[in-house]
Design an enzyme around this catalytic site. Structure first.
Site, mmCIF file in Angstrom:
data_model
loop_
_atom_site.group_PDB
_atom_site.id
_atom_site.type_symbol
_atom_site.label_atom_id
_atom_site.label_comp_id
_atom_site.label_asym_id
_atom_site.label_seq_id
_atom_site.Cartn_x
_atom_site.Cartn_y
_atom_site.Cartn_z
ATOM 1 N N ARG A 96 0.251 -94.325 1.723
ATOM 2 C CA ARG A 96 -0.679 -94.066 0.640
ATOM 3 C C ARG A 96 0.009 -94.000 -0.728
ATOM 4 N NH1 ARG A 96 -5.342 -91.608 -1.409
ATOM 5 N NH2 ARG A 96 -4.503 -90.445 -3.148
ATOM 6 N N ASP A 120 -6.362 -90.567 6.107
ATOM 7 C CA ASP A 120 -5.326 -90.437 7.119
ATOM 8 C C ASP A 120 -5.641 -89.212 7.940
ATOM 9 O OD1 ASP A 120 -4.480 -88.270 5.674
ATOM 10 O OD2 ASP A 120 -2.946 -89.400 4.616
#
Ligand code: UD1
Length: 421
Positions: A96, A120
């Site tokens: 990310r 996530d």
């Protein structure tokens, strides 16, 4: 290609000896992205040799940079005059922190294509605040087939008031605002040490940033920035992990390179658990005798207790003396690891974003999953103090964030090994 690996942890302790705390992952990744704002040869020192840094290197290479790791923990990044302002989807999906190229690519190329990062294991992690703030600097964007397409003719200064002191949003604004026309003010800015480090790096390049580390940051844009050398700050989460390992296994250890100045609340909370930590020249000394005591914890933006510290501390509290209460205020869905600890006999109830942790006499080894970097580290910590063998599967998550984790723990006398295949 990720190798299938497991960490095998057996009862350990008392721990004894020294670990070396490397450069902060969460700072190094952003500093690597920040090299995109100035062409030339940058040198970053104290960069940890971990999977996420390799992913960021791949991303910078896809954008057109040349990245070379040296023997001495330094990374050389050559940013060419022209960059390709596109982030490949597989790299963004893997990490990310890839979203950190948004601001610097707008600053250097005036446009960027960035696939939307997914959620996530600790819940949705949107970038809405990053985009809203960049609009204040003149950026327009649309989302086409899951890809953010953002552009700007010339960035201009503006007032960015964040609804929440987001670390990632503050970083993206900083990396764009350094090249804007005029002055940008970030209100309710994140105050994490990684923000100070990024501002220091950008200022070395010739940027004019004032107030990094406080709630209000002012950036006066400049026309040109130059490539420089910089050393990454120590990793406060890695330090917290070894201190938690000490809490689980007992002993006396030294953390070479750790910075007590970034760990104030953690050190105070560890004290309430009976784990004594003291600064010493060049690092920290810490000792834990007997069973840790229950305590209360709540995560908050810096200078509060870091959300990344909580999983490891809960792993210690799971077998502490008494009942602890823990509240997660930053990523409210971040409790996946609790079910894994329950496999080891932990008695923890989840009530919304609160945990009630009733310390059991001893955890029992079991097969558990590393759900993310810190959840995985927490399982290893739990295993050190448990009875019998703990097998942590999906250990590649742990490798995303820790250099030489097994070797460092073994150096303290812990019984941890890796099994591949
Ligand atoms: C960074 C760290 C992460 C750490 C976190 C908080 C990296 C690679 N990661 O993540 O390890 O746990 O800081 O210290 O540096 N939010 C929004 N919209 C946005 C941005 C954030 O709603 O546009 C929310 C998030 O869902 C979360 C909170 O704000 O609830 C904090 O997120 P943020 O500070 O942005 O964390 P990251 O920068 O993603």
């Amino acid at each position: 290609m990720v190798a299938v690996s497991r960490l095998i942890v057996r009862p350990s302790g008392p721990l004894q000896g020294e670990v070396t705390i490397g450069g902060a992952k969460n700072s190094a990744l952003k500093l690597m992205a920040a090299t995109l704002v100035a062409p030339g040869r940058h040198l970053l020192r104290n960069v940890p040799d971990i999977a996420d840094v390799h992913t960021m290197s791949e991303l910078l290479e896809a954008i057109g940079c040349t990245v070379r790791r040296r023997e001495d923990d330094a990374i050389e990044i050559i940013r060419p005059e022209e960059v390709v302002p596109e982030a490949p989807a597989d790299l963004v999906a893997r990490m990310r922190a890839s979203t950190a190229v948004l601001g610097p690519l707008l600053a250097s190329a005036g446009r960027v294509r960035l696939p939307l990062p997914g959620g996530d294991d600790f819940g949705a992690r949107p970038v809405d605040m990053h985009l809203t703030a960049l609009e204040e600097l003149g950026v327009t964007h649309e989302v086409v087939d899951g890809v953010i397409e953002a552009r700007v003719d010339q960035l201009h200064g503006g007032e960015c008031k964040l609804d929440y002191p987001s670390v990632g949003a503050t970083e993206n604004i900083l990396m764009a605002a350094v090249r804007a026309d005029g002055e940008t003010t970030i209100l309710n800015a994140a105050q994490e040490p990684e923000i100070w480090d990024l501002a220091a790096f950008l200022n070395r390049m010739g940027a004019h940033i004032l107030g990094a580390g406080s709630r209000t940051i002012t950036v006066t844009g400049v026309g040109e920035l130059r490539a420089v050398e910089h050393s990454v700050i120590p990793d406060r989460i890695e330090a917290a992990t070894y201190l938690a390992a000490l809490g689980a296994a007992g002993g006396t250890i030294t953390l070479r390179g750790a910075d007590a100045g970034q760990l104030g609340v953690l050190i105070e909370r560890l004290g309430s658990m009976g784990i004594r930590v003291a600064p010493e020249p060049g690092g920290l000394w810490a000792t834990c005798e007997g069973r840790p005591r229950a305590t209360d914890l709540q995560t908050l933006p810096y200078p509060g207790l870091a959300t990344d510290h909580l999983p490891m501390l809960v792993a210690v509290l799971a077998s502490a003396d008494g009942t602890s209460f823990a509240t997660e205020n930053v990523f409210t869905g971040r409790f996946g690891y609790v079910a894994e600890l329950a496999r080891m006999g932990a008695d923890i109830s989840v009530e919304g974003h609160h945990l009630v942790v009733r310390g059991v006499d001893r955890l029992q080894g079991a097969e558990v999953r590393a759900l993310d970097i810190r959840a995985g580290a927490a399982m290893v910590v739990a295993g050190l103090g448990a009875e019998g063998e703990t097998v942590v599967t999906d250990a590649h998550h742990v490798d995303r964030g820790y250099a030489g984790f097994v070797e460092q723990l073994c150096g303290l006398g812990a019984d941890v090994r890796r099994a591949v295949g």
